[in-house]
Scaffold this motif. Structure first.
Motif: not given
Length: 122
Positions: A16-17, A21-22, A77-78, A89-91
């Motif tokens: 996700x863009x 960026x974050x 955001x995640x 969502x990855x740990x």
């Protein structure tokens, strides 16, 4: 579109863009924090001028504050994208943002402690 990109409905997008960026901004602030902390330690051992030490403390304070803000934004955001089903969502990524925010909070505490120490206990 590239090979791996498909626009099927219901498919979870791998990147996700806003997360990209974050993540890059977090890495920028993390590198700035680490460089400032490194030169602060080197300056303490090499007897840098007081003005230089204050400049390094200021750089560390602002970069740690930016890291805390962007790492917190990354966590939120995640979670938001995972709840909306737009991103898996990855740990490891979530844990990285949490550790970056803890590191920045530690840097901010260090800067405040050194500032109080340099002013003297009044």
């Amino acid at each position: 579109m590239g090979k791996g990109a498909s626009m099927k409905p219901g498919r979870v997008d791998a990147k996700h863009l806003s997360l990209i960026l974050v993540k890059r901004i977090v890495l920028l602030f993390l590198a700035t924090c680490l460089f400032s902390l490194f030169y602060l330690v080197v300056g303490s051992l090499s007897s840098f001028l007081d003005e230089t030490q204050l400049l390094l403390l200021t750089a560390l304070r602002w970069s740690a504050f930016g890291l805390l803000a962007t790492a917190t934004a990354g966590v939120l955001l995640t979670l938001a994208l995972a709840l909306w089903g737009m991103h898996e969502a990855r740990a490891a990524g979530f844990l990285g943002y949490v550790l970056a925010s803890f590191f920045s909070a530690g840097c901010l505490a260090l800067v405040d402690a050194l500032t109080i120490l340099s002013r003297g206990l009044r």
